[in-house]
Design a protein around this motif. Structure first.
Motif, PDB file in Angstrom:
ATOM      1  N   ASP A 128      41.811  43.700  39.500  1.00  0.00           N
ATOM      2  CA  ASP A 128      41.047  42.577  38.943  1.00  0.00           C
ATOM      3  C   ASP A 128      41.211  41.313  39.787  1.00  0.00           C
ATOM      4  O   ASP A 128      40.254  40.570  39.989  1.00  0.00           O
TER       5      ASP A 128
ATOM      6  N   LEU B 173      39.034  41.833  42.859  1.00  0.00           N
ATOM      7  CA  LEU B 173      37.622  41.705  42.485  1.00  0.00           C
ATOM      8  C   LEU B 173      37.246  40.245  42.244  1.00  0.00           C
ATOM      9  O   LEU B 173      36.162  39.794  42.630  1.00  0.00           O
ATOM     10  N   ALA B 174      38.141  39.500  41.618  1.00  0.00           N
ATOM     11  CA  ALA B 174      37.877  38.081  41.365  1.00  0.00           C
ATOM     12  C   ALA B 174      37.695  37.331  42.683  1.00  0.00           C
ATOM     13  O   ALA B 174      36.796  36.492  42.814  1.00  0.00           O
TER      14      ALA B 174
ATOM     15  N   TRP C 124      27.001  41.226  35.323  1.00  0.00           N
ATOM     16  CA  TRP C 124      27.711  42.167  36.190  1.00  0.00           C
ATOM     17  C   TRP C 124      26.800  42.687  37.289  1.00  0.00           C
ATOM     18  O   TRP C 124      27.224  42.848  38.437  1.00  0.00           O
TER      19      TRP C 124
ATOM     20  N   PHE D 168      35.268  48.001  38.977  1.00  0.00           N
ATOM     21  CA  PHE D 168      34.083  47.174  38.763  1.00  0.00           C
ATOM     22  C   PHE D 168      33.131  47.875  37.794  1.00  0.00           C
ATOM     23  O   PHE D 168      32.610  47.257  36.859  1.00  0.00           O
TER      24      PHE D 168
ATOM     25  N   HIS E 161      34.340  47.641  34.222  1.00  0.00           N
ATOM     26  CA  HIS E 161      34.062  46.312  33.656  1.00  0.00           C
ATOM     27  C   HIS E 161      32.585  46.192  33.280  1.00  0.00           C
ATOM     28  O   HIS E 161      32.253  45.654  32.229  1.00  0.00           O
TER      29      HIS E 161
ATOM     30  N   PRO F 194      32.482  38.507  32.888  1.00  0.00           N
ATOM     31  CA  PRO F 194      33.439  38.473  34.004  1.00  0.00           C
ATOM     32  C   PRO F 194      34.528  37.421  33.828  1.00  0.00           C
ATOM     33  O   PRO F 194      35.695  37.683  34.133  1.00  0.00           O
TER      34      PRO F 194
ATOM     35  N   LEU G  25      38.216  38.822  34.515  1.00  0.00           N
ATOM     36  CA  LEU G  25      38.673  38.607  35.889  1.00  0.00           C
ATOM     37  C   LEU G  25      39.316  37.230  36.012  1.00  0.00           C
ATOM     38  O   LEU G  25      38.795  36.257  35.462  1.00  0.00           O
TER      39      LEU G  25
ATOM     40  N   ASP H  72      46.706  42.860  46.646  1.00  0.00           N
ATOM     41  CA  ASP H  72      46.229  41.533  46.246  1.00  0.00           C
ATOM     42  C   ASP H  72      46.755  40.445  47.182  1.00  0.00           C
ATOM     43  O   ASP H  72      46.063  39.461  47.460  1.00  0.00           O
TER      44      ASP H  72
END
Length: 189
Positions: free
Chosen positions: A11, A14-15, A60, A105, A108, A115, A119, A163
């Motif tokens: 997450d 993705l953010a 999304w 993704f 979600h 989002p 996120l 990350d």
């Protein structure tokens, strides 16, 4: 065998990816960074079309489309480099990790939760764009890199966590450039 990455880490990546994808749009009004020729998120642009076509998942779907535009720009820039498969960029973190990101993704998107709820976005994607706020959110300026033709090669040891790698790649976007600067780590060997 694939090593599963924790959902919280996926997450976070993705953010970062969707934030940079949003910031990179150039057809919106007012224009943001202009790294890709899209306007897929804003309600007055492509976001309106997605809202009419996909009432449940339009937010999304817009993020997915602009993330794909960013990924393609990244891939074109990588293709100009020697050994592009040996580079790690924000949108090319390696096959296994990229697959897990795609699956997360999609999960979600199916959940239909907004989002901003799921996120850890560093900036609200509905707010007015500010280069200063983006630079502050990226915590950039302290990542050493060498400018090479077509990119920015990061110096030093590559972070051990996925990350952490994404965060360093985002920070290396600073200083912001007229074109996507392709920050990358080169794999050894």
């Amino acid at each position: 065998m694939t090593t599963p990455i924790p959902d919280e880490m996926l997450d976070a990546i993705l953010a970062m990816q969707v934030t940079i994808a949003w910031a990179g749009e150039g057809r919106c009004s007012p224009r943001r960074l202009g790294w890709w020729d899209t306007d897929l998120i804003d309600d007055a642009g492509g976001g309106d079309l997605f809202a009419r076509l996909l009432p449940q998942t339009h937010v999304w779907a817009s993020l997915e489309a602009v993330r794909e535009a960013a990924r393609r720009t990244d891939a074109k820039a990588r293709a100009k480099m020697a050994d592009p498969d040996k580079l790690r960029t924000l949108y090319f973190l390696g096959f296994e990790l990229d697959e897990q990101l795609g699956d997360r993704f999609a999960a979600h998107k199916r959940s239909v939760r907004p989002p901003a709820e799921v996120l850890p976005l560093p900036l609200p994607l509905t707010a007015d764009f500010s280069k200063e706020k983006l630079v502050s959110a990226l915590q950039g300026g302290d990542v050493p890199f060498t400018t090479v033709p077509n990119g920015r090669q990061l110096k030093g040891k590559r972070p051990d966590t996925a990350d952490g790698l994404a965060k360093r790649l985002c920070a290396a976007l600073v200083p912001l450039a007229e074109q996507y600067p392709l920050p990358f780590y080169k794999l050894e060997g």
